[in-house]
Design a protein around this motif. Structure first.
Motif, PDB file in Angstrom:
ATOM      1  N   ALA A  24      16.338   8.720 -16.906  1.00 54.46           N
ATOM      2  CA  ALA A  24      15.942   7.685 -17.855  1.00 54.46           C
ATOM      3  C   ALA A  24      14.782   6.871 -17.285  1.00 54.46           C
ATOM      4  N   ALA A  25      14.837   6.534 -15.978  1.00 55.01           N
ATOM      5  CA  ALA A  25      13.750   5.778 -15.357  1.00 55.01           C
ATOM      6  C   ALA A  25      12.463   6.591 -15.361  1.00 55.01           C
ATOM      7  N   ASN A  26      12.572   7.881 -15.034  1.00 58.51           N
ATOM      8  CA  ASN A  26      11.392   8.735 -15.036  1.00 58.51           C
ATOM      9  C   ASN A  26      10.847   8.943 -16.434  1.00 58.51           C
ATOM     10  N   ALA A  27      11.721   8.972 -17.432  1.00 59.38           N
ATOM     11  CA  ALA A  27      11.273   9.159 -18.807  1.00 59.38           C
ATOM     12  C   ALA A  27      10.410   7.989 -19.252  1.00 59.38           C
ATOM     13  N   SER A  28      10.706   6.777 -18.767  1.00 54.43           N
ATOM     14  CA  SER A  28       9.891   5.620 -19.137  1.00 54.43           C
ATOM     15  C   SER A  28       8.571   5.622 -18.384  1.00 54.43           C
ATOM     16  N   GLY A  29       8.484   6.387 -17.310  1.00 56.86           N
ATOM     17  CA  GLY A  29       7.260   6.466 -16.532  1.00 56.86           C
ATOM     18  C   GLY A  29       7.022   5.264 -15.644  1.00 56.86           C
ATOM     19  N   LEU A  30       8.013   4.379 -15.500  1.00 53.37           N
ATOM     20  CA  LEU A  30       7.855   3.168 -14.703  1.00 53.37           C
ATOM     21  C   LEU A  30       8.253   3.428 -13.254  1.00 53.37           C
ATOM     22  N   ASP A  31       7.465   2.867 -12.350  1.00 55.06           N
ATOM     23  CA  ASP A  31       7.724   3.060 -10.937  1.00 55.06           C
ATOM     24  C   ASP A  31       7.013   1.956 -10.169  1.00 55.06           C
ATOM     25  N   SER A  32       7.243   1.906  -8.872  1.00 52.29           N
ATOM     26  CA  SER A  32       6.554   0.958  -7.995  1.00 52.29           C
ATOM     27  C   SER A  32       6.019   1.693  -6.784  1.00 52.29           C
ATOM     28  N   THR A  33       4.941   1.162  -6.252  1.00 57.03           N
ATOM     29  CA  THR A  33       4.414   1.589  -4.967  1.00 57.03           C
ATOM     30  C   THR A  33       3.963   0.329  -4.244  1.00 57.03           C
ATOM     31  N   TYR A  34       3.727   0.442  -2.955  1.00 59.56           N
ATOM     32  CA  TYR A  34       3.460  -0.748  -2.151  1.00 59.56           C
ATOM     33  C   TYR A  34       2.233  -0.545  -1.277  1.00 59.56           C
ATOM     34  N   THR A  35       1.466  -1.616  -1.111  1.00 56.42           N
ATOM     35  CA  THR A  35       0.365  -1.648  -0.156  1.00 56.42           C
ATOM     36  C   THR A  35       0.516  -2.932   0.659  1.00 56.42           C
ATOM     37  N   LYS A  36      -0.302  -3.070   1.671  1.00 59.23           N
ATOM     38  CA  LYS A  36      -0.257  -4.241   2.550  1.00 59.23           C
ATOM     39  C   LYS A  36      -1.531  -5.071   2.392  1.00 59.23           C
ATOM     40  N   ILE A  37      -1.359  -6.381   2.476  1.00 63.17           N
ATOM     41  CA  ILE A  37      -2.482  -7.304   2.559  1.00 63.17           C
ATOM     42  C   ILE A  37      -2.532  -7.762   4.008  1.00 63.17           C
ATOM     43  N   GLN A  38      -3.455  -7.202   4.752  1.00 61.46           N
ATOM     44  CA  GLN A  38      -3.632  -7.555   6.159  1.00 61.46           C
ATOM     45  C   GLN A  38      -5.104  -7.898   6.349  1.00 61.46           C
ATOM     46  N   LEU A  39      -5.387  -9.184   6.437  1.00 59.84           N
ATOM     47  CA  LEU A  39      -6.773  -9.644   6.439  1.00 59.84           C
ATOM     48  C   LEU A  39      -7.611  -9.006   7.545  1.00 59.84           C
ATOM     49  N   GLN A  40      -7.004  -8.639   8.652  1.00 59.60           N
ATOM     50  CA  GLN A  40      -7.764  -7.988   9.722  1.00 59.60           C
ATOM     51  C   GLN A  40      -8.281  -6.617   9.292  1.00 59.60           C
ATOM     52  N   ASN A  41      -7.700  -6.032   8.239  1.00 58.88           N
ATOM     53  CA  ASN A  41      -8.145  -4.731   7.725  1.00 58.88           C
ATOM     54  C   ASN A  41      -8.990  -4.876   6.460  1.00 58.88           C
ATOM     55  N   ARG A 108       3.240  -2.305  -9.939  1.00 60.24           N
ATOM     56  CA  ARG A 108       4.050  -1.688 -10.992  1.00 60.24           C
ATOM     57  C   ARG A 108       3.181  -0.640 -11.675  1.00 60.24           C
ATOM     58  N   LEU A 109       3.756   0.545 -11.811  1.00 62.00           N
ATOM     59  CA  LEU A 109       3.030   1.695 -12.357  1.00 62.00           C
ATOM     60  C   LEU A 109       3.688   2.190 -13.636  1.00 62.00           C
ATOM     61  N   ARG A 110       2.872   2.616 -14.558  1.00 65.34           N
ATOM     62  CA  ARG A 110       3.348   3.315 -15.746  1.00 65.34           C
ATOM     63  C   ARG A 110       2.607   4.645 -15.766  1.00 65.34           C
ATOM     64  N   HIS A 111       3.363   5.733 -15.591  1.00 69.79           N
ATOM     65  CA  HIS A 111       2.795   7.076 -15.507  1.00 69.79           C
ATOM     66  C   HIS A 111       1.678   7.128 -14.449  1.00 69.79           C
ATOM     67  N   GLY A 112       1.909   6.468 -13.318  1.00 67.32           N
ATOM     68  CA  GLY A 112       0.984   6.516 -12.196  1.00 67.32           C
ATOM     69  C   GLY A 112      -0.160   5.515 -12.246  1.00 67.32           C
ATOM     70  N   GLU A 113      -0.306   4.783 -13.347  1.00 70.83           N
ATOM     71  CA  GLU A 113      -1.385   3.800 -13.484  1.00 70.83           C
ATOM     72  C   GLU A 113      -0.849   2.398 -13.237  1.00 70.83           C
ATOM     73  N   ALA A 114      -1.519   1.649 -12.374  1.00 73.76           N
ATOM     74  CA  ALA A 114      -1.099   0.277 -12.067  1.00 73.76           C
ATOM     75  C   ALA A 114      -1.422  -0.632 -13.256  1.00 73.76           C
ATOM     76  N   PHE A 115      -0.416  -1.413 -13.680  1.00 72.45           N
ATOM     77  CA  PHE A 115      -0.629  -2.354 -14.780  1.00 72.45           C
ATOM     78  C   PHE A 115      -0.246  -3.779 -14.401  1.00 72.45           C
ATOM     79  N   ALA A 116       0.415  -3.965 -13.252  1.00 73.02           N
ATOM     80  CA  ALA A 116       0.805  -5.299 -12.792  1.00 73.02           C
ATOM     81  C   ALA A 116       1.096  -5.249 -11.298  1.00 73.02           C
ATOM     82  N   THR A 117       1.092  -6.430 -10.676  1.00 74.50           N
ATOM     83  CA  THR A 117       1.498  -6.541  -9.284  1.00 74.50           C
ATOM     84  C   THR A 117       2.568  -7.615  -9.169  1.00 74.50           C
ATOM     85  N   ILE A 118       3.335  -7.527  -8.102  1.00 68.27           N
ATOM     86  CA  ILE A 118       4.337  -8.540  -7.766  1.00 68.27           C
ATOM     87  C   ILE A 118       4.108  -8.899  -6.303  1.00 68.27           C
ATOM     88  N   LEU A 119       3.956 -10.201  -6.053  1.00 65.10           N
ATOM     89  CA  LEU A 119       3.686 -10.669  -4.701  1.00 65.10           C
ATOM     90  C   LEU A 119       4.550 -11.887  -4.411  1.00 65.10           C
TER      91      LEU A 119
END
Length: 192
Positions: A24-41, A108-119
């Motif tokens: 059901a979760a995959n059918a909606s195409g919703l998922d999350s991925t994560y990156t880091k905010i590291q100012l030195q990079n 936050r991803l919908r079918h692999g496309e980012a549409f929002a962030t959570i911080l």
């Protein structure tokens, strides 16, 4: 033998139920991925001001090469996204109290496309010796539509992560950036 079969069939039913939930979760195409905010990079795009109220601005790498703009001014952080992130409404949004941000950024991803962030943001509390924890959802709509749309006091709401994901999934893409972000659940320190 009958009791063993009943226990095994319960495990099998539970496994099937878990698979159905995953489908059901995959059918909606919703998922999350994560990156880091590291100012030195990150690449510094503005340096600190001589008066000491502006701490600088950086462009950091985000999901699939999206720019993450991070600035600090008057001991408050500003975070925005996209090719013209510094010109988006999010680049001017922060919390009223002095604050910092967490380094982990959820996309936050919908079918692999980012549409929002959570911080997660850490505002200073009135006593000056401790910080709160606020989750902020930002919708990603380049061209003037990238702005904060919802926030939750993570210490005042037991299910804060679920609340902000639901807000991202239902509000992002249609939120009017001339409005204030919605405060969800128990406002806690977000009463202003």
């Amino acid at each position: 033998m009958k009791a063993l079969w009943f226990r095994l069939s319960g495990v099998v039913r539970f496994g099937i139920a878990l698979l159905a939930c995953g489908s059901a979760a995959n059918a909606s195409g919703l998922d999350s991925t994560y990156t880091k905010i590291q100012l030195q990079n990150c690449t510094q795009v503005e340096t600190a001001s001589d008066e000491g109220t502006f701490g600088g601005a950086w462009t950091c790498p985000g999901y699939q090469g999206q720019d993450v703009y991070v600035a600090e001014g008057d001991l408050r952080m500003f975070v925005s996204f996209g090719p013209f992130a510094a010109d988006e409404p999010a680049a001017g949004q922060t919390l009223p109290n002095f604050n910092t941000v967490n380094e982990t950024l959820e996309w936050r991803l919908r079918h692999g496309e980012a549409f929002a962030t959570i911080l997660r943001w850490f505002p200073s509390l009135d006593d000056g010796s401790s910080t709160g924890s606020v989750l902020i959802v930002t919708q990603l709509r380049p061209g003037g539509g990238t702005c904060q749309i919802a926030m939750v006091d993570a210490q005042a709401n037991k299910n804060a992560n679920a609340m902000v994901r639901r807000a991202a999934d239902t509000l992002a893409g249609q939120f009017d950036c001339t409005q204030q972000p919605q405060i969800l659940g128990n406002p806690g320190i977000l009463r202003w």
